[in-house]
Structure formats: structure tokens, C-alpha cells
Design an enzyme around this catalytic site. Structure first.
Site: not given
Length: 688
Positions: A118, A157, A162, A164, A314, A362, A364
Site C-alpha cells: 500500500r 497513514e 518517490c 521518479c 486506530e 493482517e 491475525f
């Protein structure tokens, strides 16, 4: 002190919920139906939804599927559950990476990544920005006025960088805007060193493991650029969704990604959100107090970013799946750790995740619902209990934290001090230094904000700036005025060393803090783990204290220029030289700690005396056992005091003469609080 408005006026209560991923369960309609029953049973009132749903929402370019999300949000509305609706840019679909490979990041090694993970996407990519703008626009037009939706959750998050060509070009444009000319840039970066002078903008590239890494000004500006670019991307998403309903609050969840200046990012948000995953019960000594202080420090930072309540977006209700050893929360710890966030200014407790994934990385990771899928678990009961308790804290929503003490925590200082190649490359421990000072306030139960060196300091009585390595002349003058006008200022070793472009201050350290502190730092050295030293407080100068404390890792050799020595070094060739000083300037005073003291007791005792001198109020007039802390929120008429025990043993806290009642029951708290292992009490009193 008036209350802040609730984060969402339509839901003026403590928010309780989780990340919810119904797209993972579309083939299991009976599970989606059961989730609604269990959410209500767990006393949940809000879910974050759609965070990683791009492939479900847009299975192929230009073809959208919103029926599943329609059903889910309608079901939420029918069942009294609300939603933070996410924009799904945290992970891109495979078709996007395949058709437009430019959206994938290029690493510092100049190799383009493959599809996967991600946040593996380029913030500069025009295609990526265009595609997410189209999808976000569809979401906003369809759901911005939906009765279940109470806010926008932008991406997830943010982090990473990068290298590039799009980003290289954007970096050069950023530098042109900042410096104007190559001459100015070359001077700011001191590129005459090693013949690194640039003669055209095109010669400038981002740091690379096989290229440039030793121009510290370049390294620092690259980090600033990446932070600014990430924030600009977030702003791009915000500008798409906000017009459809300007009353919806907008947030994005943060998770201490070192590469983003959260103080700047917070300016673009309506409310700050934080993801907290402390590794409870990790130490061999079973001592969670340091971790509790570390966690509290980040909560105070999040609250301070906008000076108002934040969201705990979270946390895990049980264990994670990424720690080296994943420990379950001991009885009482879920309630204690959840309410710790509320004590420090959160108006929500939310979890990752609602239901454990059936597969992938994820599966577990802790969740409210285990793979068993029912409510007959310890974790579910703990979550439901927290939800019930939060339901009784409506009066706390929007209350403020009356901090008159502050700690300076700047991102660019953090970046620069770690890149310094200076006195201790084996571990400069910037964050640990900040924590040493913060923990004293935490143990004493003194509210504290975490601020930037550019922030207004006039509302504080005491400001500490541990290891303020990078500081501009302007910010140095700001601190000087703070002291002259009556403030108490504390600084430490390795402060006042470089300016805003990472050039060393000339004329002697600590640079622009030299007059404020009344000292000159001639030399500083790093100490090996085998090296031992200490400081001895002088009883005639230091509050009658004649104690010796161990010191290690860093020692600064200073001369007095108006300051007085409160403590001296114990050993080595600089034995007897100043190690702790005080300088009186105008109406205030400034302290300088020249070495890293090992003993926690020193910081607690020292700050207790400074707090008394500065007139700082504790949350409670009580001597708190080590590992027990008291934090306060107030509406100006009533104080709400959260007394928290982070030890595995029962603790007793005597109450002062003021009248306390339990918030939950309304009953008198008597003359003492008895806190079980990992227990807490929430009491109220009339504001002092």
C-alpha cells in the site's frame, strides 16, 4: 475556559468504533447482517469504511460499483451507526498499476517498484492524481449528504517517498521557489565542501545510496520537500470532497511517520486523528510505565497540533500481528489504554479492526471480532465495557487540557539532528531525550503541550526544548523574549548548533540561545557505553539538594557567561566544571543541562522544583506512586481527572482536601483512590 465544539455536532458524544471492511465479506451476507447486531452490542456508534476499497469501487477504469456501499451506509443509518467515509487512495488497484506504471514509486536506488503493498504510489503522478480525483468526486457527490456519513477520512497513514522524474522536477521547482538563485542554494548547503557546487538546477538530484548523501542541507531540504509534497497531495484530495458538503469534518489518520511534518499537515485538517499501537507487556521487567509515558507524549502531541480534542482513529483491542512477540493485553489494560487517549484529549476510541480478515497479511491482527465470529470472548467484553464507559462521558466531549508547560518538538530539528554525523553516531537518541523530560511531567501529573519553535509561547509558564539542535536566529529571539517576559526555559546539550539550512552557527554555541542561557559551549563529546560520569548538585545553589546522579552518552563542556552553576561534573578531566546552570534574564530564567542524566529520579525532582517555582498546577495535589499518573480535562467549571495505574500492582492515591466524585456513579470518592493493577478512576471536582 469554554468547551470546544464536538467533532461532529450531529453526534456530540464520545465516538466508539472501528475500521470496517465489508468489501471483504460481500460473499457472506449473513456476516454483514450479524455485524450490525454486534456493533450495537459492543456500544459502537461509528465505523471507518472504504479505506482500501478502490478495486471494489472501480473494478476497471471508469466503471464504478457503489451498490454495496449504498446498502452498507443505508444499513448503518437504519441502525443508528455512523461512518467516517474514506477516500480509497491508500492502495491502488492492479489495473491502474498495469495500465499506468508511472503511478508506481521509484526508490532512492532509481528502480521503479512493482505493484503491491500500500502507499506504493507517486504523489506527483498526474495520472494518479487525476484518477483519484475522479473517484473521490463520485464518492462526494453520492454520499456527502448521506445521513450516516459524519466525516471524511482521507486516504490512510500517509508516508514514503518517490524519486521518479516527476518528483525530481517538482523538487527542483520547490528549491527554486525557496532559494531563488543557485548562489543562494550553494551557500545555504555549503556546497564548496568536496567541490559539490551546482552550476545548473538540472544537476540537483534527490539523495541516493549510490549518489549524494553527504550534503546535509540537501538531505534536510529533501525531507522538507517530501513532507510538503505529501501534504499537497492530501490537500488535493480534500479539495475534491469538501465542496459537496463543507460541514463534514475532514481528517486523515497519522501514525508517526517520521517523514511528514504533522504540524504542517494538521493545518489542512479539521480534526487530527492518531493511530496508536503500544507494545504493552513487552519488557522483561513487566514495566509498562516508560511505554505509557511514550504513548501519552504522542497523544499530547496530537492534541497540541490544533489545540483541541483529536480522534484515536486506530488501536488494537487485543494484540497486533507485526510485533516481534505479540502479547495479549492483560486484564484491565484495554480499558486503561483506551481511556489514556481520552485523558490526553481524544474524543474517540476506535480500533483496527472490527472483524479479523480471513486471509492475507493482517488475518491475525487483533480485532473486536475474532474468527469465531461471536461476542462470547474476553476481547469483545472488554470493547463493550469501554463503549459503555464512553457513553457516560458525554460531558467530557470537547473539554480542554489546561497546559501551562510545553515541550518543543520540531520535525526539521528531528531530521537534522539524526543526520548530523556528530558526537554520537551510535545513537543520538533524540526522541529518548524528549521523553526523559516529558516523563517527568507525566509522573508528576502536570499537563503539557508539545509545540513548535515557531509557535507562540506567551501562554506558557515553562517551556523545555531538549536537544534543540536546529534553531534559526528568529526563533532564538522568540525564546529570548519569552524568558525576558517572565518565562522559564529549559534546554540541553547539543542545542543551538545549526541554523535552518543546517549550517553551523558562527561565534560560539549554543548560537542564538547563547545570551538566553548565559553560557558558551566550547567542546562536546560522546561517551562510550563503558564511560561513566555523573553530576553533583551544589546545595548552596540547587534548592538545597546535594545529590549525585549518573550521567552517560553525551557531555558538553561549557563556560559561564552570566549563568550560575547548579551542578558540576563528578569525574574525568572536566570534573568540577558546570553540568547544570541557571541564567536569570529579564523577569525569567533559563536552565541548561549539559549532559544526559541517566536517572529518572533526577528529572522528576528537578522538574518538580521548576514547576513549583513557575507556579504550575498538578492535576492533583498528591504524591503519585511511580507509574501512576493523573491527567486533567476541563470545561472551565468542572475538572475531569483521569487517574491511571500502569503498574501490575494495586496502588493507592490519597486525595487532597477538594471534593471529588466519580464520573460514572456520581458518588463521593472519599479520601483516597484504590486502583487495581492496570486500573483507572475518573473523578470530577469544581475547577480550581
Amino acid at each position: 475556559m469554554a468547551k470546544h465544539p464536538p467533532i461532529q455536532p450531529r453526534l456530540p458524544v464520545m465516538l466508539h468504533g472501528a475500521d470496517y471492511n465489508p468489501e471483504q465479506w460481500s460473499a457472506y451476507p449473513e456476516i454483514l447482517k450479524e455485524d450490525l447486531r454486534l456493533m450495537k452490542l459492543a456500544n459502537c456508534n461509528v465505523m471507518s469504511i472504504g479505506i482500501f476499497s478502490w478495486a471494489k469501487l472501480e473494478p476497471e477504469e471508469g466503471r464504478f460499483d457503489f451498490e454495496w456501499l449504498d446498502r452498507q451506509l443505508d444499513a448503518f443509518a437504519e441502525n443508528g451507526i455512523h461512518a467516517f467515509l474514506a477516500t480509497p487512495s491508500g492502495a491502488r488497484p492492479a489495473w491502474l498499476s498495469r495500465k499506468y506504471p508511472e503511478v508506481l514509486r521509484v526508490g532512492a536506488n532509481r528502480v521503479r517498484n512493482l505493484h503491491g503493498l500500500r502507499h506504493n504510489h507517486c504523489w506527483s503522478s498526474p495520472v494518479y492524481r487525476d484518477r483519484i480525483a475522479i473517484l473521490n468526486g463520485e464518492l462526494a457527490r453520492r454520499y456527502a449528504l448521506h445521513p450516516a456519513v459524519i466525516g471524511w477520512h482521507i486516504s490512510n497513514e500517509f508516508g514514503g517517498e518517490c524519486h521518479c522524474e516527476y518528483c525530481q522536477t517538482a523538487f527542483r521547482q520547490w528549491l527554486m521557489k525557496k532559494y531563488g538563485t543557485l548562489e543562494a542554494l550553494n551557500h545555504a548547503w555549503w556546497t564548496t565542501f568536496w567541490s559539490h557546487t551546482y552550476t545548473s538546477w538540472e544537476q540537483i538530484e534527490s539523495p541516493a545510496p549510490h549518489g549524494e548523501t553527504q550534503v546535509h542541507g540537501l538531505n534536510l531540504d529533501w525531507k522538507r520537500f517530501v513532507s510538503d509534497l505529501t501534504i499537497a497531495y492530501c490537500k488535493h484530495e480534500i479539495e475534491i470532497v469538501r465542496p459537496c458538503n463543507p460541514e463534514l469534518p475532514i481528517t486523515t489518520n497519522m501514525h508517526m511517520t517520521e517523514g511528514i511534518d504533522y504540524r504542517k499537515l494538521a493545518r489542512e485538517l479539521d480534526v487530527v486523528s492518531w493511530d496508536a499501537y503500544p507494545e504493552w507487556h513487552y519488557t522483561e521487567e513487566n514495566d509498562d510505565t516508560r511505554l505509557a509515558a511514550w504513548t501519552a507524549m504522542h497523544y499530547d502531541l496530537m492534541r497540541s497540533l490544533k489545540g483541541k480534542p483529536f480522534l484515536l482513529m486506530e488501536s488494537t483491542p487485543s494484540l497486533t500481528n507485526w510485533q516481534s512477540v505479540s502479547k495479549l493485553k492483560r486484564p484491565g489494560m484495554h480499558k486503561l489504554s483506551s481511556l489514556q487517549a481520552v485523558a490526553h484529549g481524544a474524543d474517540s476510541v476506535q480500533y483496527f479492526q472490527w472483524r479479523k480478515s480471513r486471509g492475507s497479511s493482517e488475518k491475525f491482527h487483533g480485532a473486536v471480532l475474532d474468527h469465531s465470529g461471536h461476542e462470547n470472548t474476553r476481547v469483545f467484553r472488554d470493547v463493550a465495557e469501554v463503549g459503555r464507559l464512553l457513553g457516560g462521558l458525554k460531558e467530557v466531549v470537547g473539554t480542554a487540557t489546561p497546559a501551562k508547560a510545553a515541550i518543543v518538538f520540531d520535525w526539521d530539528n528531528r531530521w537534522a539532528v539524526k543526520d548530523a554525523q556528530g558526537i554520537r553516531n551510535s545513537g543520538i537518541r533524540y526522541e529518548e531525550t524528549v521523553l526523559q523530560h516529558y516523563r517527568a511531567f507525566w509522573e508528576l501529573g502536570i499537563p503539557v503541550d508539545l509545540v513548535g519553535s515557531e509557535d507562540d509561547l506567551s501562554g506558557y509558564k515553562l517551556v523545555a526544548a531538549p536537544m534543540l539542535y536546529l534553531i534559526s536566529e528568529e526563533n532564538g529571539k522568540r525564546i529570548e523574549r519569552f524568558v525576558e517576559e517572565g518565562g522559564t526555559f529549559v534546554s540541553t546539550y547539543w542545542s543551538g548548533i545549526v541554523n535552518e539550512t543546517d549550517l553551523c552557527h558562527l561565534g560560539g554555541f549554543p548560537g542564538p540561545l547563547r545570551r538566553t542561557l548565559g553560557i558558551w559551549s566550547e567542546e562536546a563529546e560522546g561517551l562510550h557505553a563503558r564511560d561513566r560520569n555523573g553530576i553533583l548538585l551544589r546545595p548552596e545553589a540547587a534548592w538545597g539538594m546535594a545529590e549525585e546522579y549518573a550521567a552517560h552518552e553525551i557531555a558538553d563542556l561549557i563556560h559561564l557567561e552570566g549563568a550560575e552553576a547548579l551542578a558540576v561534573y563528578v569525574s574525568d578531566f572536566y570534573a568540577g566544571q558546570p553540568a547544570l546552570t541557571r541564567n536569570r534574564l529579564g523577569k525569567g530564567q533559563a536552565y541548561y543541562l549539559a549532559t544526559r542524566v541517566r536517572d529518572l529520579a533526577f528529572y522528576i525532582e528537578w522538574y518538580a522544583r521548576l514547576a513549583e517555582e513557575a507556579g504550575l498546577a498538578r492535576a492533583m495535589n498528591a504524591d503519585l506512586p511511580q507509574g501512576v499518573t493523573a491527567q486533567i480535562r476541563t470545561d472551565g467549571e468542572l475538572d475531569y481527572v483521569f487517574v491511571q495505574n500502569f503498574t501490575p500492582s494495586e496502588q493507592t492515591v490519597p486525595l487532597d482536601s477538594e471534593s471529588y466524585t466519580y464520573v460514572e456513579s456520581g458518588q463521593s470518592a472519599g479520601d483516597r483512590l484504590r486502583l487495581p493493577a492496570y486500573g483507572l478512576a475518573i473523578v470530577r471536582r469544581a475547577t480550581r
